[in-house]
Design an enzyme around this catalytic site. Structure first.
Site, PDB file in Angstrom:
ATOM      1  N   SER A   1       0.978  -1.444   0.093  1.00 51.62           N
ATOM      2  CA  SER A   1       0.108  -0.120   0.114  1.00 51.62           C
ATOM      3  C   SER A   1       0.824   1.188   0.031  1.00 51.62           C
ATOM      4  CB  SER A   1      -0.948   0.222   1.195  1.00 51.62           C
ATOM      5  OG  SER A   1      -1.646   1.100   1.399  1.00 51.62           O
TER       6      SER A   1
ATOM      7  N   LYS B   1      -4.602  -6.666   3.260  1.00 51.02           N
ATOM      8  CA  LYS B   1      -4.427  -5.601   2.533  1.00 51.02           C
ATOM      9  C   LYS B   1      -5.948  -5.384   1.915  1.00 51.02           C
ATOM     10  CE  LYS B   1      -3.077  -2.526  -0.437  1.00 51.02           C
ATOM     11  NZ  LYS B   1      -3.938  -2.260  -1.467  1.00 51.02           N
TER      12      LYS B   1
ATOM     13  N   HIS C   1      -7.415  -3.527   4.588  1.00 50.71           N
ATOM     14  CA  HIS C   1      -6.911  -2.251   4.580  1.00 50.71           C
ATOM     15  C   HIS C   1      -7.736  -1.294   3.704  1.00 50.71           C
ATOM     16  CE1 HIS C   1      -4.503   0.958   2.445  1.00 50.71           C
ATOM     17  NE2 HIS C   1      -3.891   1.098   3.717  1.00 50.71           N
ATOM     18  N   ASN C   2      -7.877  -1.984   2.406  1.00 50.69           N
ATOM     19  CA  ASN C   2      -8.491  -1.181   1.763  1.00 50.69           C
ATOM     20  C   ASN C   2     -10.315  -1.022   1.627  1.00 50.69           C
ATOM     21  OD1 ASN C   2      -6.231  -1.308   0.002  1.00 50.69           O
ATOM     22  ND2 ASN C   2      -7.237  -1.610  -1.914  1.00 50.69           N
TER      23      ASN C   2
ATOM     24  N   GLU D   1      -9.974   1.662   4.124  1.00 51.99           N
ATOM     25  CA  GLU D   1      -9.812   3.034   3.278  1.00 51.99           C
ATOM     26  C   GLU D   1     -11.063   3.375   2.734  1.00 51.99           C
ATOM     27  OE1 GLU D   1      -6.442   2.507   0.514  1.00 51.99           O
ATOM     28  OE2 GLU D   1      -7.777   2.941  -1.263  1.00 51.99           O
TER      29      GLU D   1
HETATM   30  C1  6PG Z   1      -3.231   1.427  -1.328  1.00 54.28           C
HETATM   31  C2  6PG Z   1      -4.481   1.675  -2.233  1.00 54.28           C
HETATM   32  C3  6PG Z   1      -4.342   0.881  -3.829  1.00 54.28           C
HETATM   33  C4  6PG Z   1      -5.513   1.708  -4.778  1.00 54.28           C
HETATM   34  C5  6PG Z   1      -6.973   1.170  -4.271  1.00 54.28           C
HETATM   35  C6  6PG Z   1      -7.902   2.091  -5.050  1.00 54.28           C
HETATM   36  O1  6PG Z   1      -3.421   0.759  -0.463  1.00 54.28           O
HETATM   37  O2  6PG Z   1      -2.241   2.006  -2.073  1.00 54.28           O
HETATM   38  O3  6PG Z   1      -5.448   1.055  -1.694  1.00 54.28           O
HETATM   39  O4  6PG Z   1      -4.218  -0.535  -3.722  1.00 54.28           O
HETATM   40  O5  6PG Z   1      -5.175   2.824  -4.829  1.00 54.28           O
HETATM   41  O6  6PG Z   1      -6.945  -0.089  -4.555  1.00 54.28           O
HETATM   42  O7  6PG Z   1      -9.182   1.424  -4.777  1.00 54.28           O
HETATM   43  P1  6PG Z   1     -10.406   1.753  -5.597  1.00 54.28           P
HETATM   44  O8  6PG Z   1      -9.957   2.082  -6.992  1.00 54.28           O
HETATM   45  O9  6PG Z   1     -11.184   0.552  -5.666  1.00 54.28           O
HETATM   46  O10 6PG Z   1     -10.992   3.096  -4.957  1.00 54.28           O
END
Ligand code: 6PG
Length: 478
Positions: A128, A183, A186-187, A190
């Site tokens: 990430s 991960k 994590h997303n 996010e």
């Molecule tokens: C990270 C982000 C990366 C990505 C996302 C965007 O941890 O660096 O999460 O993996 O930018 O997957 O996700 P979406 O396109 O689904 O918003």
């Protein structure tokens, strides 16, 4: 064979990771399906370290010292399988394939099991931090065997972000798909964080009546307190930005349809399978989905809503303060839900994940990095068996103090007709957990009535059924 590590797939993430390894003094073999990319990497950045470019897969693999460490940075899904099929026959027992893409953890489990049969370690690794993180230090979540981590860990820790106390934002998460699972969560978190921030913005804009520039200032102030985080920081930047073409706030010229690549959706799908309530993350995924339904929104545009009365300056200031509390409390809830999910998966798949270490490696490098994560780390250090973050003394006290403001914000949002699915879901979850009695008792009664699905009693062991269609006497059910 001199390269410490190899990277295949040199789109921006792969390229930046390769450069990061090289900048740390590691000799990096580089390969890409179309060789022009490999050449341009070496031409542009060759001065940053030692790269060993290869056009043919055989040469690429041949340039790696043993056991070979081969990082795959291609699009998740079919392309990953294609690369594995291409390289696996060239590898030997003990070699490692490190998949740094956003793969689904079940794919990772499948790939790991099949490569294990050949003695090759497959290390599904969450990375990430986006492009910048890949180059300057991402947060790294490797799964796979403990044995592979012995060889790989030091290199990954070397290029990872470092937390404020200097420790690397990389640790062995657990076997097979554990890294990609974490991960994924994590997303999901996010998504929830972003949704909560978006709701806070919406309330400040449409209830408090602040302009984007003032909201940017408000977020900057919040970022000096316990909400201090990368996402709040960049939110202020985005809100302060003016569109060059129109002179309008940037946020007003961007189409209000949030897109997604799938990891948030996976989190929710997986949570449903595991039976873990992650309502904050689910609402965030649905909110993106709602925003994208132009057809539904168009059809509903003329439905009536409440009249919105402008707030006084004093009222708006006080409301903004409440929103800060509501945002914080809702954030604690969505992190609590995310951690519950990791804990449940750890049990389901036998991963033995150290919950505190997840917080520790998210303190730097990743998209959800925040001061707050050090407190989660500390909460699990104090009690590794914590059933929920909300049970931690400090978090419980903070959320308890925030609750009046939180309730006021959600009810004001409802009164003004401003959607706050994230805030409301988090508050509802909080209230559900603390409820003495839930109406689930009634649900059980209904199930027993229409389908003889049985219920348990509060005062006796066993399952029971009431003869609803007969004399309504109760029978033990066996
Ligand atoms: C990270 C982000 C990366 C990505 C996302 C965007 O941890 O660096 O999460 O993996 O930018 O997957 O996700 P979406 O396109 O689904 O918003």
């Amino acid at each position: 064979a001199s390269a410490h590590i190899g990277v295949t797939g040199l789109a921006v993430m792969g390229r930046n990771l390769a450069r990061n390894f090289a900048r740390h003094g590691h000799t990096v073999a580089v390969h890409n399906r179309t060789a022009a990319r490999t050449r341009s990497l070496v031409e542009e950045y060759g001065g940053e370290g030692t790269f060993v470019p290869a056009e043919r897969p055989e040469d690429f693999v041949g340039s790696l010292e043993r056991p070979r460490r081969l990082v795959v940075m291609v699009k998740a899904g079919r392309p990953t399988d294609a690369v594995i099929e291409e390289f696996a026959p060239l590898l030997e027992p003990g070699d490692m394939i490190i998949d740094g893409g956003n793969a689904h953890f079940q794919d990772t489990r499948r790939r790991e099991a099949s490569l294990r049969e050949r003695g090759v370690h497959f290390v599904g690794t969450g990375i990430s931090g986006g492009e910048e993180g890949a180059l300057h230090g991402p947060s790294i979540m490797p799964g796979g065997s403990a044995e592979s981590y012995e060889s790989l860990g030091p290199l990954l820790e070397d290029i990872s972000a470092k937390a404020q106390d200097g420790s690397p934002c990389c640790t062995h998460i657990g076997p097979d798909g554990a890294g990609h699972f974490v991960k994924m969560v994590h997303n999901g978190i996010e998504y929830a964080d972003m949704q909560l921030i978006a709701e806070a913005y919406d309330l400040l804009r449409h209830v408090a009546g602040f302009e984007p520039a003032r909201i940017a200032e408000t977020f900057r102030t919040w970022n000096t307190g316990r909400l201090d985080s990368y996402l709040i920081e960049i939110t202020a930047e985005v809100l302060a930005h003016t569109d060059a073409a129109t002179g309008l706030p940037f946020v007003d010229v961007v189409a209000d349809r949030a897109e997604q690549k799938g990891t948030g959706r996976w989190t929710v799908q997986t949570a449903l399978d595991l039976g873990v309530p992650v309502s904050g993350i689910a609402e965030a995924v649905f909110a993106r989905s709602v925003s994208g339904h132009a057809d539904l929104r168009e059809a509903a545009r003329t439905l009536p809503g409440p009249e919105r009365r402008p707030m006084s300056e004093q009222g708006a200031e006080a409301f903004a303060h409440h929103v800060e509390h509501a945002l914080y409390a809702s954030k604690v809830v969505s992190y609590a839900q995310g951690w519950n999910m990791v804990s449940a998966a750890g049990e389901e798949y036998g991963w033995e994940i150290d919950l505190g270490s997840i917080a520790a490696i998210w303190r730097g490098g990743c998209i959800i990095r925040a001061a707050f994560l050090d407190r989660i780390r500390a909460a699990y250090a104090a009690d590794p068996g914590l059933p929920t973050l909300l049970a931690d003394k400090e978090f419980a006290a903070e959320v308890g103090e925030a609750q009046d403001a939180w309730r006021a914000v959600v009810s004001t949002a409802v009164a003004h007709g401003v959607p706050t699915p994230g805030f409301a879901a988090a508050l509802t979850y909080y209230d559900a957990l603390r409820a003495e009695r839930l109406p689930a008792a009634l649900t059980q009664g209904q199930r027993d009535f229409f389908g003889a699905h049985t219920y348990r009693r509060t005062d006796r062991e066993g399952s029971f059924h009431t003869l609803w269609g007969g004399d309504r006497t109760e029978r033990p059910a066996d």
